[in-house]
Design an enzyme around this catalytic site. Structure first.
Site, PDB file in Angstrom:
ATOM      1  N   ASP A  41       3.928  -1.505 -21.567  1.00 33.12           N
ATOM      2  CA  ASP A  41       5.324  -1.456 -21.486  1.00 33.12           C
ATOM      3  C   ASP A  41       5.740  -0.545 -22.821  1.00 33.12           C
ATOM      4  OD1 ASP A  41       8.051  -2.158 -21.445  1.00 33.12           O
ATOM      5  OD2 ASP A  41       7.980  -4.099 -22.345  1.00 33.12           O
ATOM      6  N   ASN A  98       9.337   0.266 -23.045  1.00 29.11           N
ATOM      7  CA  ASN A  98      10.543  -0.083 -23.475  1.00 29.11           C
ATOM      8  C   ASN A  98      10.980  -1.677 -23.844  1.00 29.11           C
ATOM      9  OD1 ASN A  98      10.780  -1.052 -20.990  1.00 29.11           O
ATOM     10  ND2 ASN A  98      12.361   0.205 -20.019  1.00 29.11           N
ATOM     11  N   ASP A 134      10.560  -4.499 -22.256  1.00 27.56           N
ATOM     12  CA  ASP A 134      11.420  -5.191 -21.142  1.00 27.56           C
ATOM     13  C   ASP A 134      10.259  -6.166 -20.705  1.00 27.56           C
ATOM     14  OD1 ASP A 134       9.887  -3.624 -19.450  1.00 27.56           O
ATOM     15  OD2 ASP A 134      11.539  -3.310 -18.154  1.00 27.56           O
ATOM     16  N   ASP A 149       5.243   0.346 -17.519  1.00 23.79           N
ATOM     17  CA  ASP A 149       5.902   1.187 -16.926  1.00 23.79           C
ATOM     18  C   ASP A 149       5.111   2.660 -17.212  1.00 23.79           C
ATOM     19  OD1 ASP A 149       6.427   2.103 -19.544  1.00 23.79           O
ATOM     20  OD2 ASP A 149       7.993   0.658 -19.802  1.00 23.79           O
ATOM     21  N   ASP A 158      -0.671   4.701  -3.825  1.00 26.87           N
ATOM     22  CA  ASP A 158      -0.845   3.758  -2.656  1.00 26.87           C
ATOM     23  C   ASP A 158       0.296   4.242  -1.796  1.00 26.87           C
ATOM     24  OD1 ASP A 158      -1.662   0.824  -1.771  1.00 26.87           O
ATOM     25  OD2 ASP A 158      -1.969   0.394  -3.921  1.00 26.87           O
ATOM     26  N   ASP A 186      -2.862   0.917   2.188  1.00 26.41           N
ATOM     27  CA  ASP A 186      -2.842  -0.395   1.974  1.00 26.41           C
ATOM     28  C   ASP A 186      -2.700  -0.937   3.649  1.00 26.41           C
ATOM     29  OD1 ASP A 186      -1.836  -2.794   0.369  1.00 26.41           O
ATOM     30  OD2 ASP A 186      -0.481  -2.751   1.955  1.00 26.41           O
ATOM     31  N   GLU A 201      -7.695   0.577   2.958  1.00 25.99           N
ATOM     32  CA  GLU A 201      -8.203  -0.578   2.518  1.00 25.99           C
ATOM     33  C   GLU A 201      -8.587  -1.472   3.912  1.00 25.99           C
ATOM     34  OE1 GLU A 201      -6.075  -4.829   0.708  1.00 25.99           O
ATOM     35  OE2 GLU A 201      -4.901  -3.590   2.142  1.00 25.99           O
ATOM     36  N   HIS A 240      -6.480  -5.532  -8.082  1.00 25.15           N
ATOM     37  CA  HIS A 240      -5.586  -6.461  -8.384  1.00 25.15           C
ATOM     38  C   HIS A 240      -5.298  -7.549  -7.441  1.00 25.15           C
ATOM     39  CE1 HIS A 240      -4.437  -3.935  -4.860  1.00 25.15           C
ATOM     40  NE2 HIS A 240      -3.349  -4.734  -4.839  1.00 25.15           N
ATOM     41  N   ASP A 241      -6.190  -7.560  -6.302  1.00 26.32           N
ATOM     42  CA  ASP A 241      -5.855  -8.766  -5.291  1.00 26.32           C
ATOM     43  C   ASP A 241      -7.014  -9.701  -5.573  1.00 26.32           C
ATOM     44  OD1 ASP A 241      -3.943  -7.804  -4.000  1.00 26.32           O
ATOM     45  OD2 ASP A 241      -5.150  -6.481  -2.602  1.00 26.32           O
TER      46      ASP A 241
HETATM   47  C1  NOJ Z   1      -2.967  -5.434   0.068  1.00 31.92           C
HETATM   48  C2  NOJ Z   1      -2.535  -5.190  -1.341  1.00 31.92           C
HETATM   49  O1  NOJ Z   1      -3.679  -4.950  -1.793  1.00 31.92           O
HETATM   50  C3  NOJ Z   1      -1.820  -6.612  -1.702  1.00 31.92           C
HETATM   51  O2  NOJ Z   1      -1.708  -6.678  -3.292  1.00 31.92           O
HETATM   52  C4  NOJ Z   1      -0.563  -6.636  -1.078  1.00 31.92           C
HETATM   53  O3  NOJ Z   1      -0.073  -7.973  -1.283  1.00 31.92           O
HETATM   54  C5  NOJ Z   1      -0.981  -6.504   0.305  1.00 31.92           C
HETATM   55  N1  NOJ Z   1      -1.773  -5.538   0.842  1.00 31.92           N
HETATM   56  C6  NOJ Z   1       0.403  -6.478   1.243  1.00 31.92           C
HETATM   57  O4  NOJ Z   1       0.846  -5.126   1.049  1.00 31.92           O
END
Ligand code: NOJ
Length: 577
Positions: free
Chosen positions: A54, A56, A58, A62, A131, A233, A287, A353-354
């Site tokens: 980050d 700034n 908040d 960013d 993405d 995605d 994906e 990240h999932d």
């Molecule tokens: C896959 C993404 O990796 C995930 O983070 C997202 O929640 C879902 N698709 C919906 O876009």
């Protein structure tokens, strides 16, 4: 698509071009894909912008924050960054709900910041993969606002509507909805709209050529700025049978079978390739890879002119709260490798990240073994065939935060599911235990830069809590230690980059039935490497039928030397034979 294993485990899922500056010639290799491409040779580093840095105060990461750390990123030796969505978004799903595809999310900065970021990356020889989220948009996108305004709007067919005078449409399962129902009734036009994800993520109608052209224009907008590719995605879901027939009861337990790779998805991809990818020097990765090897091949085989790569979920889904079997892990990765040995190209990954953190799911994050087991997993990822996608923070060995209270979680589907479980009288204790292991918020806590307040991530209030291990697990302290996870990661990336055999070489598993050790060779043009990985917290024996007494050790995650025939806890060794 088990984006969030927590939900997956508990409920309904019973069980988720171009060559650039590279040498554009073939590798003389009779054992696999022979066509050199920069994206096959690249190590892709994934940045989750909200949690990276980050600038700034908040409390939200960013673009300027990323810019300030480009030298760090370069120092990792990686080739490309995959950036999670940075477009304008109301953030129902942290940017995966886009309200304007040509603008930058306010919290992340401005288009000028984006231009500087791209330039800063390219100046350092790093490519940018963005993405592309076009299975759905945000319900706050101008298209959707128009679309819902009247049954006769020119934008009506940008989305999937079912007029209520026809009765209720056949059940569709939503991955993120509180009630799991993918049809949301909208009284404004007395109709239902479809959302495979949250109510704020209505699905786009790919049958509409106007919509498809809008998407191609958006892609060109970013490619014209000079970006190097797209991660697509949920793309396997874009095509739908818009007669919306009823699916068998319980289909949601195996919904990918019904949702993924529906015809005419390949027509759309061929069209996209013709209209966009073939005109740019850009890479593409989907994906999801469908339901079978055939599906995956149909996405990525070069002669089909669709996409470059896909990532399949089978490997990443192996880790369970109760543990996993290495024999299963070996079988899955070997099977995928052999299906793509002669044709096609995939990616290799165990975290993003999932998912919760790599070391907490696949390794051992206890103080004793966090360091070695995370190095062992990095060794695996950097020595397999396929393009490695490596998630930010894993190079430090960052761990799951394991929140005790639901109030600490930020992830929308997790919060929705918590509510759903309460509504149906589900086992909340079990749910809370499961999400400690698997919720994707574990992988989204702020990146740990140093031991100062808030881990050097922000001077403000972080949007999600910081893992208390930041005082020891952080860049500043790992920089100082030549044996840290961070410095090991740099070495293993370098080893891969310097040896074509680790990228293109034939993979052969050894000691197949060994439940503790994963052993394999990679071989190309007379160069042969042996990789030995102990996936357990005990000393383990291996039996590979090879004399390695004279072999040159290239990397070892222990300072002490390899003992013949056995490995120390979570030991990882790569030798040249
Ligand atoms: C896959 C993404 O990796 C995930 O983070 C997202 O929640 C879902 N698709 C919906 O876009």
């Amino acid at each position: 698509m088990k984006y969030f294993k927590n939900i997956a485990v508990i409920l309904f899922f019973a069980s988720a071009l171009a060559s650039c500056n590279t040498k554009n010639k073939s590798v003389t290799n009779t054992d696999g894909d022979t066509n050199r491409k920069w994206w096959k040779e690249a190590v892709v580093y994934q940045i989750y912008p909200r949690s990276f840095k980050d600038s700034n105060g908040d409390g939200v990461g960013d673009l300027k924050g990323i810019i300030s750390e480009l030298d760090y990123i370069k120092s990792l030796g990686i080739d490309a960054i995959w950036l999670n969505p940075i477009y304008s978004s109301p953030n129902d799903d942290n940017g995966y709900d886009i309200s304007d595809y040509r603008n930058i999310m306010k919290e992340f900065g401005t288009m000028d910041d984006f231009n500087s970021l791209l330039k800063g990356m390219h100046d350092r020889g790093i490519k940018l993969v963005m993405d592309l989220v076009v299975n759905h948009s945000s319900d706050e996108h101008a298209w959707f606002k128009q679309s819902r305004s009247s049954r006769t709007s020119p934008y009506r067919d940008y989305y999937h509507w079912w007029n209520a005078d026809r009765g209720k449409p056949a059940y569709r399962y939503s991955l993120f909805d509180i009630n799991h129902d993918a049809w949301k009734y909208d009284s404004l036009t007395d109709a239902y709209y479809l959302h495979y994800f949250s109510r704020k993520q209505p699905d786009l109608n790919w049958e509409n050529p106007k919509l498809r052209n809008e998407v191609y224009d958006i892609m060109k907008f970013w490619l014209d700025k000079g970006i190097d590719g797209f991660r697509m995605d949920a793309f396997q879901f874009v095509a739908k049978d818009t007669t919306f027939p009823a699916f068998p009861a319980g289909f949601e337990k195996n919904f990918i079978k019904y949702y993924a790779m529906v015809p005419p998805i390949h027509d759309y991809l061929k069209e996209m390739n013709r209209e966009v990818f073939s005109r740019y020097n850009a890479m593409s990765v989907a994906e999801g890879a469908g339901n079978s090897f055939e599906d995956a091949h149909n996405l990525v085989d070069e002669d089909r002119k669709e996409l470059n790569m896909a990532y399949a979920f089978e490997g990443v889904d192996i880790a369970k709260p109760e543990g996993y079997s290495l024999l299963h892990f070996k079988e899955v990765f070997s099977r995928w490798d052999s299906a793509f040995a002669d044709k096609g190209w995939l990616s290799i990954y165990l975290a993003n990240h999932d998912q919760a953190r790599l070391v907490s799911r696949f390794g051992n994050d206890s103080p004793e073994f966090r360091d070695v087991s995370s190095k062992m997993l990095s060794t695996f990822l950097m020595t397999m065939r396929g393009t490695p996608y490596y998630y930010n923070g894993d190079e430090l060995g960052m761990t799951n935060i394991r929140f005790d209270k639901i109030e600490d979680y930020r992830d929308m589907p997790t919060l929705n599911e918590y509510q759903h479980q309460k509504d149906i009288g589900g086992d909340i204790k079990k749910f809370m235990e499961n999400i400690k292991f698997s919720c994707r918020d574990n992988g989204r806590t702020p990146f740990q830069w140093d031991a100062s307040g808030n881990a050097g991530f922000t001077t403000g209030n972080p949007w999600i809590k910081i893992n208390s291990d930041y005082t020891t697990v952080n860049v500043a302290s790992e920089e100082k230690d030549i044996n840290s996870c961070l410095n090991y990661f740099r070495k293993i990336v370098k080893l891969r980059k310097e040896n074509d055999a680790l990228i293109y070489g034939k993979y052969i598993m050894l000691d197949k039935d060994n439940p503790d050790v994963y052993a394999y060779t990679r071989e190309l043009n007379g160069k042969k490497f042996l990789v030995l990985l102990n996936f357990t917290s005990k000393t383990a024996k291996y039996n590979i039928g090879l004399d390695i007494s004279q072999a040159k050790i290239l990397i070892d995650n222990y300072i002490s030397l390899l003992k013949d025939g056995q490995l120390q806890a979570y030991e990882a060794v790569v030798v040249e034979l």
